[in-house]
Structures are given as C-alpha cells and as structure tokens.
Design a protein around this motif. Structure first.
Motif, PDB file in Angstrom:
ATOM      1  N   GLY A 118       0.793  -1.227   0.000  1.00 37.74           N
ATOM      2  CA  GLY A 118       0.000   0.000   0.000  1.00 37.74           C
ATOM      3  C   GLY A 118       0.818   1.267   0.000  1.00 37.74           C
ATOM      4  N   ALA A 119       2.133   1.146  -0.165  1.00 36.40           N
ATOM      5  CA  ALA A 119       3.004   2.324  -0.159  1.00 36.40           C
ATOM      6  C   ALA A 119       2.890   3.081  -1.476  1.00 36.40           C
ATOM      7  CB  ALA A 119       4.448   1.909   0.077  1.00 36.40           C
ATOM      8  N   ARG A 120       2.888   4.395  -1.364  1.00 33.25           N
ATOM      9  CA  ARG A 120       3.003   5.253  -2.542  1.00 33.25           C
ATOM     10  C   ARG A 120       4.452   5.742  -2.615  1.00 33.25           C
ATOM     11  NH1 ARG A 120      -2.217   6.579  -0.557  1.00 33.25           N
ATOM     12  NH2 ARG A 120      -3.836   6.643  -2.175  1.00 33.25           N
ATOM     13  N   ILE A 121       5.177   5.279  -3.602  1.00 35.33           N
ATOM     14  CA  ILE A 121       6.554   5.717  -3.840  1.00 35.33           C
ATOM     15  C   ILE A 121       6.469   6.788  -4.919  1.00 35.33           C
ATOM     16  CG2 ILE A 121       8.876   5.027  -4.488  1.00 35.33           C
ATOM     17  CD1 ILE A 121       7.843   3.696  -1.913  1.00 35.33           C
ATOM     18  N   LEU A 151      -6.970  11.100  -1.468  1.00 32.23           N
ATOM     19  CA  LEU A 151      -5.968  10.671  -2.436  1.00 32.23           C
ATOM     20  C   LEU A 151      -6.545   9.604  -3.361  1.00 32.23           C
ATOM     21  CD1 LEU A 151      -2.854  10.295  -0.095  1.00 32.23           C
ATOM     22  CD2 LEU A 151      -3.484  12.260  -1.522  1.00 32.23           C
ATOM     23  N   PRO A 152      -6.028   9.515  -4.583  1.00 34.48           N
ATOM     24  CA  PRO A 152      -6.474   8.445  -5.480  1.00 34.48           C
ATOM     25  C   PRO A 152      -6.173   7.074  -4.874  1.00 34.48           C
ATOM     26  CG  PRO A 152      -5.181  10.097  -6.672  1.00 34.48           C
ATOM     27  CD  PRO A 152      -5.036  10.396  -5.212  1.00 34.48           C
ATOM     28  N   PRO A 153      -6.997   6.079  -5.175  1.00 32.20           N
ATOM     29  CA  PRO A 153      -6.751   4.726  -4.657  1.00 32.20           C
ATOM     30  C   PRO A 153      -5.650   4.036  -5.445  1.00 32.20           C
ATOM     31  CG  PRO A 153      -8.700   4.725  -6.048  1.00 32.20           C
ATOM     32  CD  PRO A 153      -8.231   6.162  -5.981  1.00 32.20           C
ATOM     33  N   ALA A 154      -4.413   4.319  -5.093  1.00 29.57           N
ATOM     34  CA  ALA A 154      -3.278   3.798  -5.866  1.00 29.57           C
ATOM     35  C   ALA A 154      -2.132   3.481  -4.940  1.00 29.57           C
ATOM     36  CB  ALA A 154      -2.843   4.821  -6.918  1.00 29.57           C
ATOM     37  N   ALA A 155      -1.285   2.559  -5.363  1.00 27.29           N
ATOM     38  CA  ALA A 155      -0.064   2.228  -4.636  1.00 27.29           C
ATOM     39  C   ALA A 155       0.950   1.720  -5.641  1.00 27.29           C
ATOM     40  CB  ALA A 155      -0.329   1.184  -3.557  1.00 27.29           C
ATOM     41  N   GLY A 156       2.228   1.751  -5.242  1.00 28.99           N
ATOM     42  CA  GLY A 156       3.296   1.339  -6.134  1.00 28.99           C
ATOM     43  C   GLY A 156       4.250   2.489  -6.371  1.00 28.99           C
ATOM     44  N   VAL A 157       5.083   2.361  -7.391  1.00 30.14           N
ATOM     45  CA  VAL A 157       5.963   3.455  -7.794  1.00 30.14           C
ATOM     46  C   VAL A 157       5.159   4.346  -8.720  1.00 30.14           C
ATOM     47  CG1 VAL A 157       8.120   4.100  -8.905  1.00 30.14           C
ATOM     48  CG2 VAL A 157       8.007   2.021  -7.517  1.00 30.14           C
ATOM     49  N   LEU A 158       4.790   5.519  -8.214  1.00 32.53           N
ATOM     50  CA  LEU A 158       3.797   6.367  -8.853  1.00 32.53           C
ATOM     51  C   LEU A 158       4.417   7.689  -9.308  1.00 32.53           C
ATOM     52  CD1 LEU A 158       0.941   5.726  -6.254  1.00 32.53           C
ATOM     53  CD2 LEU A 158       1.308   4.541  -8.431  1.00 32.53           C
TER      54      LEU A 158
END
Length: 414
Positions: free
Chosen positions: A136-139, A381-388
């Motif tokens: 669930g991390a946002r990078i 925040l948008p529902p997103a995770a990963g290297v963004l």
C-alpha cells in the motif's frame, strides 16, 4: 494509508534535513504543517541535525532527530518503520536512494523525493513497484520543479476536459514563458551520474533516450516514436509565442507525464503527444535567444560527458549542498503555460505560476506539500499504490494544496 502505517511514531521524516534543500523543506514544514503534525529531522550526523534544528527554531525546536545512513539497509528499515511518510533530499539518488525505496515499499511507508534521474526511477519501478503495491506504499518520485508543474498541469487539463465533455488530450506542449533562479548543485551531480551510467551501459543509454522509458508496459506503447522524441534545436510555433528551445528538464518531465497517462489506463487519451519547450520569443531576437538556450544545453551535456571539459565545468558549477542566497531565492519565480488541444478540437491552456526560486524555494513548497498530502489527505488521495507519479499518487489533492500555498494552476480556453 495502509493499516500497518497507521500507528507510527512520526507523520513525516525529512531525510537529508542538514542539506540545502532538505533544510528549506524542513523550514517550510515548520510554518505550513498543521499544528500537531509529527515531524522529525533525519540525517547521518547527530551533530549537524542538532545544529539544523537549533537554526530552524520555532516549532522545529522540539522535533525529534533520526540518525541514519542512507546506504544502510538496517537504518532505512528503522526509518521507514518509524513514520507514515519519508521526504528525502538525499542524492544523487542512483547512488543513495534505492535502500530507502526498498524499505518504504516493504513497510507500507509513503515516500517522496526530488529525483530527476530517469535510470534511478526505472530501477525503482523494476525492483520495488510490486512490493509497494502489495504493502500500500506510494513511492512518489519527482516531487519538485521536476516534475510537479508538468505532471499536475497536464492532469488539471485532463480533469477540466473530462468535466466539460471535451474528449481526450492530443497535442500538448509545456512552455516555460519566464523563470528566474539558480542552478542546483544536486541537479548537476545527478546529471553527471546519469551521463556516466549511460556511457558505460548501452542498455541504460537506450532507456534514457526512450520517450517511454518509464512506462509500466513498454510493449503497450508506440514503437514509432515520431513527435515524442525529445526536441532538438530551435522550434518555431507562432501559436506558442514564436521561437522556442528544448527545456532542459523535459527529458525527465515528459517521461513522468507519459507514465501518469499509462498508470491511469490512458485516461488522458491514446492520442496524447507531449513535449516541453522554453520560450525565446518572436522576431527579431526570439530565434537568437532560443538558439542560445538550445546551444547552451547541448554544450552542458557534451561538456559533462568529456573528461577535459568536465573538469573545467566542475570548477564553476555548484556542488551538491550549495545554493543561492535567501534574497535570490525570494526574488525567483516561474511562469509556465501548458497548451493542449482536445479530441473535439477545443484548445485549452493551464497557466502555472509560483513565487520563489524554482529549484529551491518553490521546490521546498512542492516537496513539503507532497509530504503533507501523503501523510494527512487520506481518502482524498487516489486509490493507488506502487511506484507512482505526483498526478497518480496525489492528483487534485496536491494541486489544491499548492494553490492554497500560493501557486497557481488555472485552466482556461486558449
């Protein structure tokens, strides 16, 4: 915020707080962060951290210190496990950044940096995107002058076009109309490192010159690059103000915008064609000014690529940790217009304006607000995770924060 990151000792750790931009970011958070935000200062030297904290004063006088070495996996695990967000200014990132990216991806800790290094971001994607998605991390890379105005400007055009039923974005050009600021020593060091890596590794060199080098799925992107190649030399476009030169940050910014489009399922449109330019102006001086900008950029890259000229440039270019005076930082600014034509033929422009030296004062605001957005904005925040990217990780939430901080993002008919 992931469940495992809810109960942490800190909300934000500023890593590299004793460096030039790190200190500016910490100072900004000392005035802009909501009361009760738990901020810590991080770096290798306790003595330097204590001195920085004393110099910052005010609310920062009570901030805890986190002593950690960016090259130590154990230290980076400890930092990531202690906080909801890490905002790092420790570069060059290809040299120092991956241990922290790994730790944040594994611990579900959000991450923001100031890198403009294509190869570092590519490595972070390939090595840690899936782990960050799982935790669930946002990078989030490029949270400064490169590439927040580019990424959020195009995103704002997309939001406006969607809201008004104007179709997708097609030909889109980011034009730096005016800017005043110093050259960042960290940016120069990153450029040196990227050139060295590309010179030694043909595969890395291909990634650097590929307009879709940061795509999540390169095979899904065009093989015929056409207009998506980085501009070379002077461009004449009377609709954009006359004669224009390539923008030196376009090499990273354009790839970030294309990654945003791909991560969003090509919501901007499959026909998006994006470039970045600096305005020289009209006749008679426009072509001279644009030619000087383009020639200077080529000379810098070639000069840093060749050992004899690199030694000469190293003697005059700033070193990492150096920066302009407070007066120069305050007197800086930037003015950017992002032009687009939608698929129904409507022409729009997003006017982006901000006070302060772009690479220092304005960048400290951008990184500071990105860190606060990741830490505090939750369901906004948008529902997103990963290297963004800034647009896919924070989107309108970050744009709204920057507007409240005095930056302008205004979409209107062209």
């Amino acid at each position: 915020m992931t469940d495992q990151a809810q109960d942490r000792e800190h909300d934000v750790v500023v890593l590299g707080a004793t460096g030039f931009v790190g200190r500016l970011t910490a100072a900004y958070l000392g005035t802009a962060a909501p009361e009760g935000t738990r901020i810590a200062l991080g770096g290798r030297s306790r003595e330097k951290l204590e001195r920085t904290r004393a110099e910052l004063g005010g609310r920062a006088a009570d901030w805890p210190l986190v002593v950690a070495d960016s090259l130590s996996d154990a230290d980076m695990d400890r930092v990531a496990a202690s906080t909801r967000v890490v905002a790092t200014t420790v570069g060059p990132y290809a040299q120092y950044g991956l241990p922290l990216v790994r730790a944040c991806a594994q611990h579900g800790t959000h991450y923001a940096d100031l890198t403009g290094e294509v190869l570092f971001i590519r490595d972070a994607i390939d090595l840690h995107h899936e782990a960050a998605r799982a935790s669930g991390a946002r990078i989030v890379h490029t949270c400064g002058f490169d590439s927040v105005p580019s990424d959020l400007g195009v995103h704002a055009l997309h939001v406006h076009a969607t809201r008004h039923g104007l179709g997708g974005l097609t030909d889109t050009t980011y034009v730096v109309k005016a800017a005043k600021g110093g050259v960042s020593g960290g940016t120069v060091a990153s450029l040196r490192g990227q050139l060295d890596i590309a010179k030694a590794d043909r595969t890395k060199r291909r990634i650097m010159v590929d307009p879709y080098g940061l795509s999540p799925d390169r095979e899904a992107e065009p093989s015929d690059l056409g207009d998506e190649r980085d501009p070379q030399g002077v461009v004449r476009d009377d609709a954009l103000g006359g004669f224009l030169a390539p923008f030196f940050m376009g090499v990273i910014n354009t790839r970030v915008v294309r990654r945003s489009n791909a991560l969003l399922g090509y919501a901007y449109g499959r026909r998006l064609r994006y470039r970045e330019l600096m305005l020289g102006g009209g006749l008679p001086l426009g072509p001279v000014k644009a030619g000087a900008i383009a020639g200077g950029l080529t000379a810098l890259v070639v000069g840093l690529s060749l050992p004899p000229t690199r030694k000469l440039l190293d003697a005059v270019l700033p070193d990492p940790g150096e920066g302009p005076s407070e007066q120069d930082r305050e007197n800086g600014f930037f003015a950017i217009d992002v032009h687009t034509t939608t698929s129904d033929g409507t022409r729009l422009v997003c006017a982006i304006r901000a006070p302060g030296d772009p690479g220092y004062k304005a960048t400290a605001v951008m990184l500071g607000e990105a860190a606060l957005s990741l830490a505090l904005d939750g369901d906004a925040l948008p529902p997103a995770a990963g290297v963004l990217t800034p647009a896919t990780a924070m989107g309108t939430a970050l744009t709204d924060r920057l507007r409240a901080a005095g930056h302008a993002y205004e979409v209107r008919a062209a």
